[in-house]
Design a protein around this motif. Sequence first.
Motif, PDB file in Angstrom:
ATOM      1  N   SER A  24      56.663   1.798  45.297  1.00 51.28           N
ATOM      2  CA  SER A  24      57.552   0.639  45.252  1.00 51.28           C
ATOM      3  C   SER A  24      58.843   0.911  44.483  1.00 51.28           C
ATOM      4  O   SER A  24      59.671   0.012  44.332  1.00 51.28           O
ATOM      5  N   SER A  29      67.225   1.178  41.672  1.00 52.18           N
ATOM      6  CA  SER A  29      66.885   1.220  40.245  1.00 52.18           C
ATOM      7  C   SER A  29      67.590   2.393  39.584  1.00 52.18           C
ATOM      8  O   SER A  29      68.149   2.262  38.482  1.00 52.18           O
ATOM      9  N   ILE A  87      62.672  -2.952  36.940  1.00 52.54           N
ATOM     10  CA  ILE A  87      61.657  -3.957  37.241  1.00 52.54           C
ATOM     11  C   ILE A  87      62.128  -4.875  38.373  1.00 52.54           C
ATOM     12  O   ILE A  87      61.366  -5.181  39.307  1.00 52.54           O
ATOM     13  N   LEU A  88      63.389  -5.292  38.316  1.00 52.64           N
ATOM     14  CA  LEU A  88      63.938  -6.201  39.322  1.00 52.64           C
ATOM     15  C   LEU A  88      63.851  -5.611  40.726  1.00 52.64           C
ATOM     16  O   LEU A  88      63.311  -6.246  41.650  1.00 52.64           O
ATOM     17  N   THR A  90      62.137  -2.979  41.740  1.00 53.98           N
ATOM     18  CA  THR A  90      60.775  -2.590  42.104  1.00 53.98           C
ATOM     19  C   THR A  90      59.999  -3.796  42.621  1.00 53.98           C
ATOM     20  O   THR A  90      59.304  -3.705  43.644  1.00 53.98           O
ATOM     21  N   VAL A  91      60.110  -4.910  41.918  1.00 56.59           N
ATOM     22  CA  VAL A  91      59.431  -6.137  42.355  1.00 56.59           C
ATOM     23  C   VAL A  91      59.970  -6.583  43.711  1.00 56.59           C
ATOM     24  O   VAL A  91      59.204  -6.981  44.604  1.00 56.59           O
ATOM     25  N   ARG A  92      61.276  -6.515  43.889  1.00 57.57           N
ATOM     26  CA  ARG A  92      61.886  -6.922  45.155  1.00 57.57           C
ATOM     27  C   ARG A  92      61.403  -6.054  46.313  1.00 57.57           C
ATOM     28  O   ARG A  92      61.078  -6.567  47.398  1.00 57.57           O
ATOM     29  N   SER A  94      58.580  -4.235  46.423  1.00 56.70           N
ATOM     30  CA  SER A  94      57.144  -4.424  46.651  1.00 56.70           C
ATOM     31  C   SER A  94      56.874  -5.705  47.446  1.00 56.70           C
ATOM     32  O   SER A  94      56.001  -5.732  48.315  1.00 56.70           O
ATOM     33  N   LYS A  95      57.634  -6.754  47.144  1.00 54.95           N
ATOM     34  CA  LYS A  95      57.457  -8.006  47.899  1.00 54.95           C
ATOM     35  C   LYS A  95      57.922  -7.841  49.342  1.00 54.95           C
ATOM     36  O   LYS A  95      57.295  -8.365  50.274  1.00 54.95           O
ATOM     37  N   ILE A 101      51.863  -4.427  42.945  1.00 50.34           N
ATOM     38  CA  ILE A 101      52.604  -3.694  41.909  1.00 50.34           C
ATOM     39  C   ILE A 101      51.669  -3.125  40.848  1.00 50.34           C
ATOM     40  O   ILE A 101      51.673  -1.929  40.573  1.00 50.34           O
ATOM     41  N   TRP A 102      50.857  -3.995  40.249  1.00 53.07           N
ATOM     42  CA  TRP A 102      50.025  -3.572  39.125  1.00 53.07           C
ATOM     43  C   TRP A 102      48.675  -3.067  39.634  1.00 53.07           C
ATOM     44  O   TRP A 102      47.728  -3.810  39.806  1.00 53.07           O
ATOM     45  N   THR A 106      49.641   2.542  39.349  1.00 54.06           N
ATOM     46  CA  THR A 106      50.760   2.151  38.502  1.00 54.06           C
ATOM     47  C   THR A 106      50.463   2.464  37.041  1.00 54.06           C
ATOM     48  O   THR A 106      51.312   3.004  36.319  1.00 54.06           O
TER      49      THR A 106
END
Length: 204
Positions: A24, A29, A87-88, A90-92, A94-95, A101-102, A106
């Motif tokens: 992810s 990043s 983090i921003l 990566t989360v975007r 993954s969604k 994610i976790w 990871t």
Amino acid sequence: MNQKHQEDLMHIRSMMERSSRFISLSGLSGVFAGLSALIGGLYACQLLEKEGVGYFESNEVEFSHDLILQLIIIGLLIFVSALGFGILFTVRKSKKNDLPIWTSTTKKMLFNLAIPLVAGGVFCLALLYHQFFVLVAPVTLIFYGLALVNAEKYTFSDIKYLGFCEILIGCISLFYLGYGLLFWIFGFGILHIFYGLVMFKKYK
């Protein structure tokens, strides 16, 4: 029939990769982490010049306590900014790709990343305590590179090449201590931006 077998194999391979690697990570990043380092590093150069510190003129440089504190704050702001962007995006990503994610992967990646980073952080604190300021920039590059190489087996394998480059730049900068900050800006700034763009194009 052969085409169906190939599709099945590709699907199995994709599932295995998703379960064994953290995929992810976003190239953006790296780009924004590099921009943060570039801006922060250039600001640090201006600050040194403003304070009349001849950082690029001699290996023996004296820093006031206020200047050291300001440089530490700049470093922390760069770290927080890079971490926040990481983090921003990566989360975007993954969604967008419907990926968790976790996961255990990871945790393994973060653990392997943290070992050299924590060791390097303690080493840098010791350098600051003993006033070996010119060694801080090379040491951060080297330990960061080691962290990337160490975490490579749990994420994109391409990350190890960035790690090797960071280690190489850090080792070279050990022989040009008066220019450590410039090497730092190149390693954490420009290299990160280049790597992030390559990764974004490759894995978007």
